[in-house]
Design a protein around this motif. Structure first.
Motif, PDB file in Angstrom:
ATOM      1  N   VAL A  28      35.699  34.324  39.227  1.00  0.00           N
ATOM      2  CA  VAL A  28      36.872  33.720  39.366  1.00  0.00           C
ATOM      3  C   VAL A  28      36.742  33.013  40.757  1.00  0.00           C
ATOM      4  O   VAL A  28      36.192  33.886  41.657  1.00  0.00           O
ATOM      5  CB  VAL A  28      38.203  34.786  39.550  1.00  0.00           C
ATOM      6  CG1 VAL A  28      39.224  33.913  40.156  1.00  0.00           C
ATOM      7  CG2 VAL A  28      38.373  35.361  38.101  1.00  0.00           C
ATOM      8  N   LEU A  35      42.381  27.089  41.082  1.00  0.00           N
ATOM      9  CA  LEU A  35      42.746  27.418  39.660  1.00  0.00           C
ATOM     10  C   LEU A  35      42.955  28.865  39.270  1.00  0.00           C
ATOM     11  O   LEU A  35      43.093  29.384  38.070  1.00  0.00           O
ATOM     12  CB  LEU A  35      41.539  26.803  38.896  1.00  0.00           C
ATOM     13  CG  LEU A  35      41.400  25.223  38.778  1.00  0.00           C
ATOM     14  CD1 LEU A  35      40.040  24.867  38.170  1.00  0.00           C
ATOM     15  CD2 LEU A  35      42.608  24.372  38.092  1.00  0.00           C
ATOM     16  N   LYS A  36      42.347  29.743  40.258  1.00  0.00           N
ATOM     17  CA  LYS A  36      42.577  30.956  40.106  1.00  0.00           C
ATOM     18  C   LYS A  36      41.585  31.445  38.731  1.00  0.00           C
ATOM     19  O   LYS A  36      40.655  31.075  38.447  1.00  0.00           O
ATOM     20  CB  LYS A  36      43.878  31.788  39.960  1.00  0.00           C
ATOM     21  CG  LYS A  36      44.614  31.323  41.477  1.00  0.00           C
ATOM     22  CD  LYS A  36      45.789  32.377  41.574  1.00  0.00           C
ATOM     23  CE  LYS A  36      46.313  32.113  42.992  1.00  0.00           C
ATOM     24  NZ  LYS A  36      47.164  31.072  43.247  1.00  0.00           N
ATOM     25  N   GLU A  37      42.292  32.414  37.719  1.00  0.00           N
ATOM     26  CA  GLU A  37      41.784  32.751  36.503  1.00  0.00           C
ATOM     27  C   GLU A  37      41.024  31.446  35.822  1.00  0.00           C
ATOM     28  O   GLU A  37      40.156  31.775  34.909  1.00  0.00           O
ATOM     29  CB  GLU A  37      42.645  33.662  35.779  1.00  0.00           C
ATOM     30  CG  GLU A  37      43.005  34.938  36.438  1.00  0.00           C
ATOM     31  CD  GLU A  37      41.639  35.806  36.204  1.00  0.00           C
ATOM     32  OE1 GLU A  37      40.959  35.910  35.135  1.00  0.00           O
ATOM     33  OE2 GLU A  37      41.465  36.724  36.931  1.00  0.00           O
ATOM     34  N   ARG A  38      41.784  30.297  35.856  1.00  0.00           N
ATOM     35  CA  ARG A  38      41.308  29.378  35.084  1.00  0.00           C
ATOM     36  C   ARG A  38      39.988  28.829  35.476  1.00  0.00           C
ATOM     37  O   ARG A  38      39.298  27.869  34.861  1.00  0.00           O
ATOM     38  CB  ARG A  38      42.282  28.181  34.759  1.00  0.00           C
ATOM     39  CG  ARG A  38      43.326  28.520  34.022  1.00  0.00           C
ATOM     40  CD  ARG A  38      44.475  27.318  34.084  1.00  0.00           C
ATOM     41  NE  ARG A  38      45.211  27.198  35.129  1.00  0.00           N
ATOM     42  CZ  ARG A  38      45.376  26.092  35.957  1.00  0.00           C
ATOM     43  NH1 ARG A  38      44.836  25.022  35.493  1.00  0.00           N
ATOM     44  NH2 ARG A  38      46.061  26.225  37.154  1.00  0.00           N
ATOM     45  N   SER A  39      39.491  29.218  36.704  1.00  0.00           N
ATOM     46  CA  SER A  39      38.175  28.969  37.046  1.00  0.00           C
ATOM     47  C   SER A  39      37.087  29.623  36.303  1.00  0.00           C
ATOM     48  O   SER A  39      35.857  29.014  36.284  1.00  0.00           O
ATOM     49  CB  SER A  39      37.856  29.031  38.436  1.00  0.00           C
ATOM     50  OG  SER A  39      38.071  30.514  38.895  1.00  0.00           O
ATOM     51  N   LYS A  40      37.636  30.537  35.350  1.00  0.00           N
ATOM     52  CA  LYS A  40      36.512  31.204  34.722  1.00  0.00           C
ATOM     53  C   LYS A  40      36.086  30.450  33.429  1.00  0.00           C
ATOM     54  O   LYS A  40      36.797  29.449  33.121  1.00  0.00           O
ATOM     55  CB  LYS A  40      37.313  32.418  34.190  1.00  0.00           C
ATOM     56  CG  LYS A  40      36.887  34.041  34.868  1.00  0.00           C
ATOM     57  CD  LYS A  40      37.223  35.069  34.099  1.00  0.00           C
ATOM     58  CE  LYS A  40      37.086  36.315  34.848  1.00  0.00           C
ATOM     59  NZ  LYS A  40      37.546  37.516  34.019  1.00  0.00           N
ATOM     60  N   GLY A  41      34.830  30.629  33.328  1.00  0.00           N
ATOM     61  CA  GLY A  41      34.233  29.783  32.207  1.00  0.00           C
ATOM     62  C   GLY A  41      33.641  28.489  32.421  1.00  0.00           C
ATOM     63  O   GLY A  41      33.055  27.863  31.524  1.00  0.00           O
ATOM     64  N   HIS A  42      33.357  28.446  33.688  1.00  0.00           N
ATOM     65  CA  HIS A  42      32.789  27.255  33.843  1.00  0.00           C
ATOM     66  C   HIS A  42      31.786  27.356  35.360  1.00  0.00           C
ATOM     67  O   HIS A  42      32.078  28.155  36.286  1.00  0.00           O
ATOM     68  CB  HIS A  42      33.679  26.149  34.761  1.00  0.00           C
ATOM     69  CG  HIS A  42      34.959  25.873  33.762  1.00  0.00           C
ATOM     70  ND1 HIS A  42      34.706  24.803  33.083  1.00  0.00           N
ATOM     71  CD2 HIS A  42      35.951  26.351  33.776  1.00  0.00           C
ATOM     72  CE1 HIS A  42      35.732  24.771  32.153  1.00  0.00           C
ATOM     73  NE2 HIS A  42      36.543  25.515  32.588  1.00  0.00           N
ATOM     74  N   GLU A  57      31.461  33.337  34.910  1.00  0.00           N
ATOM     75  CA  GLU A  57      32.404  34.240  34.747  1.00  0.00           C
ATOM     76  C   GLU A  57      33.002  34.934  35.685  1.00  0.00           C
ATOM     77  O   GLU A  57      33.980  35.592  35.686  1.00  0.00           O
ATOM     78  CB  GLU A  57      31.983  35.543  33.721  1.00  0.00           C
ATOM     79  CG  GLU A  57      31.448  35.097  32.456  1.00  0.00           C
ATOM     80  CD  GLU A  57      32.438  34.397  31.484  1.00  0.00           C
ATOM     81  OE1 GLU A  57      33.650  34.797  31.621  1.00  0.00           O
ATOM     82  OE2 GLU A  57      31.970  33.320  30.998  1.00  0.00           O
ATOM     83  N   ILE A 116      36.345  22.292  37.514  1.00  0.00           N
ATOM     84  CA  ILE A 116      36.967  23.170  38.275  1.00  0.00           C
ATOM     85  C   ILE A 116      37.361  22.758  39.751  1.00  0.00           C
ATOM     86  O   ILE A 116      37.699  23.350  40.777  1.00  0.00           O
ATOM     87  CB  ILE A 116      36.175  24.679  38.413  1.00  0.00           C
ATOM     88  CG1 ILE A 116      34.871  24.288  38.824  1.00  0.00           C
ATOM     89  CG2 ILE A 116      36.407  25.276  37.172  1.00  0.00           C
ATOM     90  CD1 ILE A 116      34.310  25.682  39.083  1.00  0.00           C
TER      91      ILE A 116
END
Ligand code: ADP
Ligand code: MG
Length: 207
Positions: free
Chosen positions: A167, A176-183, A165, A34
């Motif tokens: 942002v 990365l906005k929403e794409r930063s989720k999951g890390h 979970e 991220i």
């Protein structure tokens, strides 16, 4: 009761460095997901510089050790994390100036460090940064009797997992906005190693 002597404060920095070097790859991998993949290098190099500096220096107070670490981190660590950790340690040093490090004084110092991080980085709780870890540690220290330092570790582990979970709203990861989720947030992980080193140093003294 004094919980942290000058020697222990030095040891805290040395143990932090060991952990950050040991987990350099992990921090780098987290930052590759991220960010730009330099967090492991930044932290390992920064704390190695801190240790080089403090090992060869005599200090009169814990505040002086932390101030010296702060100066080195701010000067030598590239990236957002250097000035943030530099500010945290500097504010802790200022808070501890002229005091023995009792549990109460240390809790005040963590509050000061937290405030410094916020002033510098403008983060609020829940924005997926290392501020989240400091915030939860400070909250824990205010809620618990002072002989349960190890509880810090669980608190850190829980919030680190929570950052997954979130942002990201600050720093590079926020691009990365929403794409930063999951890390997991890399800075939260490095803050954990620093607090873990602190707990280790206090535990040795008890043993
Ligand atoms: P850079 O992002 O400049 O490459 P690092 O990779 O060394 O710097 O550090 C990234 C970490 O810094 C993030 O994981 C996050 O925890 C922390 N961080 C970034 N910006 C802020 C901020 N404004 N406030 C608090 N922490 C931040
Ligand atoms: Mg980075």
């Amino acid at each position: 009761m004094v919980i942290l002597t000058v020697d222990q404060a030095k040891q805290w920095m040395i143990e932090s460095q060991k952990k950050l070097v040991e987990h350099k790859e992990q921090l780098t991998t987290l930052d590759q997901a991220i960010g730009d993949g330099d967090h492991g290098i930044n932290m390992a190099r920064g704390f190695s510089e801190v240790v080089d500096k403090i090992e060869g220096t005599e200090y009169d107070t814990v505040a002086d050790v932390l101030k010296s670490a702060a100066m080195t981190l701010t000067a030598k660590v590239g990236g957002a994390s250097g000035p943030l950790y530099g500010t945290a340690f500097l504010k802790m040093a200022v808070s501890l100036q002229g005091k023995e490090v009792t549990a109460e004084a240390f809790v005040d110092a963590v509050d000061a460090g937290l405030e410094g991080i916020q002033t510098r980085g403008k983060a609020e709780f829940g924005e997926k940064t290392l501020f989240d870890v400091w915030y939860q540690v400070a909250a824990f220290l205010h809620s618990e009797p002072y002989d349960t330092w190890e509880g810090i570790l669980e608190v850190c582990q829980a919030i680190i997992e929570d950052t997954r979970e979130m942002v990201a709203l600050r720093g590079r990861a926020s691009y990365l906005k929403e794409r930063s989720k999951g890390h997991i947030d890399p800075g939260s992980m490095s803050s954990f190693y620093i607090f873990q080193a602190f707990v280790d140093v206090l535990e040795w003294e008890k043993a």
